[in-house]
Design a protein around this motif. Structure first.
Motif, short mmCIF file in Angstrom:
data_model
loop_
_atom_site.label_atom_id
_atom_site.label_comp_id
_atom_site.label_asym_id
_atom_site.label_seq_id
_atom_site.Cartn_x
_atom_site.Cartn_y
_atom_site.Cartn_z
N UNK A 271 0.15 16.95 25.97
CA UNK A 271 -0.28 15.60 25.57
C UNK A 271 0.37 15.09 24.29
N UNK A 272 1.18 15.91 23.64
CA UNK A 272 1.83 15.47 22.41
C UNK A 272 0.86 15.06 21.33
N UNK A 273 -0.20 15.86 21.16
CA UNK A 273 -1.24 15.52 20.18
C UNK A 273 -0.98 16.20 18.85
N UNK A 274 0.22 16.08 18.35
CA UNK A 274 0.63 16.70 17.09
C UNK A 274 -0.04 16.03 15.90
N UNK A 275 -0.03 16.72 14.79
CA UNK A 275 -0.45 16.11 13.52
C UNK A 275 0.72 15.32 12.95
N UNK B 281 0.83 -1.20 0.00
CA UNK B 281 0.00 0.00 0.00
C UNK B 281 0.87 1.25 0.00
N UNK B 282 0.41 2.25 -0.77
CA UNK B 282 1.01 3.58 -0.73
C UNK B 282 0.06 4.48 0.07
N UNK B 283 0.57 5.03 1.16
CA UNK B 283 -0.27 5.79 2.10
C UNK B 283 0.07 7.27 2.03
N UNK B 284 -0.96 8.09 1.89
CA UNK B 284 -0.81 9.54 1.88
C UNK B 284 -1.89 10.16 2.75
N UNK B 285 -1.54 11.22 3.45
CA UNK B 285 -2.55 11.92 4.23
C UNK B 285 -1.95 12.74 5.35
N UNK B 286 -2.83 13.49 6.01
CA UNK B 286 -2.48 14.32 7.15
C UNK B 286 -3.50 14.06 8.24
N UNK B 287 -3.04 13.52 9.36
CA UNK B 287 -3.92 13.17 10.47
C UNK B 287 -3.62 14.09 11.65
N UNK B 288 -4.63 14.80 12.13
CA UNK B 288 -4.44 15.66 13.28
C UNK B 288 -4.73 14.89 14.58
N UNK B 289 -4.45 15.52 15.70
CA UNK B 289 -4.71 14.96 17.04
C UNK B 289 -4.15 13.55 17.19
N UNK B 290 -2.91 13.36 16.79
CA UNK B 290 -2.25 12.05 16.94
C UNK B 290 -1.52 12.02 18.28
N UNK B 291 -2.29 11.88 19.34
CA UNK B 291 -1.75 11.94 20.70
C UNK B 291 -0.71 10.85 20.92
N UNK B 292 0.41 11.25 21.50
CA UNK B 292 1.50 10.32 21.77
C UNK B 292 2.52 10.23 20.66
N UNK B 293 2.37 11.02 19.62
CA UNK B 293 3.26 10.90 18.47
C UNK B 293 4.71 11.33 18.72
N UNK B 294 5.01 12.24 19.67
CA UNK B 294 6.41 12.69 19.77
C UNK B 294 7.42 11.56 19.98
N UNK B 295 7.06 10.53 20.71
CA UNK B 295 8.02 9.45 20.98
C UNK B 295 7.59 8.12 20.39
N UNK B 296 6.62 8.13 19.50
CA UNK B 296 6.09 6.88 18.95
C UNK B 296 7.01 6.26 17.92
N UNK B 297 6.97 4.94 17.86
CA UNK B 297 7.76 4.17 16.89
C UNK B 297 6.97 3.88 15.63
N UNK B 298 5.65 3.94 15.71
CA UNK B 298 4.76 3.64 14.60
C UNK B 298 3.55 4.57 14.68
N UNK B 299 2.65 4.45 13.75
CA UNK B 299 1.37 5.13 13.79
C UNK B 299 0.29 4.15 13.34
#
Length: 407
Positions: free
Chosen positions: A202-206, A143-161
């Motif tokens: 909360x690290x809820x970055x996009x 799969x080729x994935x494209x997009x912009x997801x907001x409110x991704x809480x926990x993203x600053x130190x995450x290993x995956x999404x």
């Protein structure tokens, strides 16, 4: 691969290491309290705190034993989250909504994908965004994935999404799916710190993906909250634990409620501190803790926080029982069970809010209204959290009643 039959709650895996992890969280509380202001300004907790959460094994709390985790049961994990929030609500939100998504990763994806994903990191951390704000287009082998997801809480130190996508082409008939994407395939935007009234830590970055490429099995069809759980779930077949039965609905509400019940505890802690150090106004000032109006307010707030915790603990235990029922029933996890869990969690949120609101009102303008004051931060954090789509009792009540009477 292991399987289990005729399970009861007493046969669930024990919470190995829970007491040690709980002691660790409580030992962290003074530091969490001290760093609240910096966490809020930064938008997430410090790299040093991240290293501490990793080195103490807290990130592994819910991770399957097969992949080096503690595999704590749901009530135990939520207790850790609640205690973190008692020290810093923003930190707890960032932690929970990255370290708490093994329910999806270990529950929904095939064994081969789990082996690859968990095998690539020590601690699996991933924000979970159930709204399809991007696409997954079928290409040869993946799969080729494209997009912009907001409110991704926990993203600053995450290993995956873990994000929902609209499916374009490929072998699946459903229009949406859930995809797991490694960190090197997405970027985090600097759009959170300073942008909101509360839960700023909360690290809820996009997060943004541009032509991210993942293998075929990294996408499963269906919505994150709509995948039916049961004995046929990949996670249950692999781990033999009903917690990984592939069900998310209901659990998401428990996560948010655990953070907010912890916030209520933080507010009552702070109100108690104020009562011990401040005096009443007037010609004959007295310690606030000896004044009747403050005694009544503190007792009421404590009772509300106690009640919120009791409701949450029982809802988490009941949800665990629903998971057991799901793997013992050909119907799997019922939508009514998910709705009942969500409603109870949201009742806990309502009780917790009453406690925070009371502490805020009784703390006085010098604390409740002053920038930098903990009580103001707790009020703002909770107010921000109430705007989230999850803690909405009326919406869950309609969904529950519809599912209940349909069954």
């Amino acid at each position: 691969m292991s399987t289990a039959t005729d399970l009861s709650l007493t046969s669930l895996p024990t919470a190995d290491g829970f007491q040690g992890l709980l002691a660790t969280v409580r030992d962290l509380r003074p530091r969490l309290l001290e760093e609240q202001d910096a966490t809020e300004r930064r938008g997430t907790f410090a790299p040093e705190m991240h290293a501490m959460l990793a080195s103490t094994g807290l990130y592994k709390a819910q991770q399957p034993r097969r992949y080096g985790g503690h595999e704590l049961d749901i009530p135990s994990f939520l207790t850790l989250v609640r205690e973190l929030a008692r020290g810093c609500p923003g930190t707890a939100w960032c932690f929970c909504l990255s370290a708490g998504h093994h329910i999806q990763m270990a529950g929904m994806f095939d064994a081969s994908v789990q082996d690859e994903v968990y095998g690539s990191v020590s601690d699996f951390l991933a924000p979970g965004r159930p709204v399809p704000m991007g696409t997954a287009e079928w290409v040869e082998g993946g799969w080729r994935v494209n997009g912009l997801w907001d409110y991704c809480s926990g993203s600053p130190y995450s290993t995956h999404a873990l994000v929902a996508v609209r499916i374009v082409g490929g072998p699946h008939q459903q229009p949406i799916g859930l995809v797991v994407v490694p960190r090197d395939q997405w970027s985090m935007l600097d759009d959170w710190a300073g942008s909101v009234i509360g839960m700023a830590g909360s690290g809820s970055n996009s997060i943004k993906m541009v032509d991210a490429l993942v293998p075929e099995g990294y996408l499963i069809p269906g919505g994150m909250m709509g995948v039916a759980g049961g004995a046929d779930a990949p996670g249950y077949r692999l781990h033999g634990n009903p917690m990984y039965c592939g069900q998310s609905a209901g659990y998401a509400q428990l996560e948010i409620a655990s953070i907010l019940v912890g916030t209520a505890r933080a507010a009552t802690d702070e109100y108690e501190r104020l009562l011990r150090v401040k005096k009443t106004p007037g010609p004959n000032p007295q310690p606030r803790y000896t004044a009747g109006e403050h005694q009544r307010a503190f007792a009421s707030a404590t009772a509300l926080a106690d009640a919120a915790q009791d409701v949450l603990d029982n809802a988490a235990q009941r949800y665990s029982g629903f998971c057991v029922d799901a793997v013992n029933s050909p119907q799997g996890f019922s939508p009514a069970a998910a709705g009942r869990t969500a409603m109870a969690a949201n009742q806990a949120v309502d009780l917790a809010w009453q406690a925070v609101d009371l502490c805020f009102k009784m703390s006085g303008s010098s604390e409740g209204a002053r920038n930098g004051a903990r009580m103001q931060r707790y009020y703002r954090d909770f107010s921000m959290a109430r705007t989230n789509i999850v803690p909405k009792f009326d919406m869950e009540a309609e969904r529950f009643a519809e599912a209940y009477f349909a069954g």
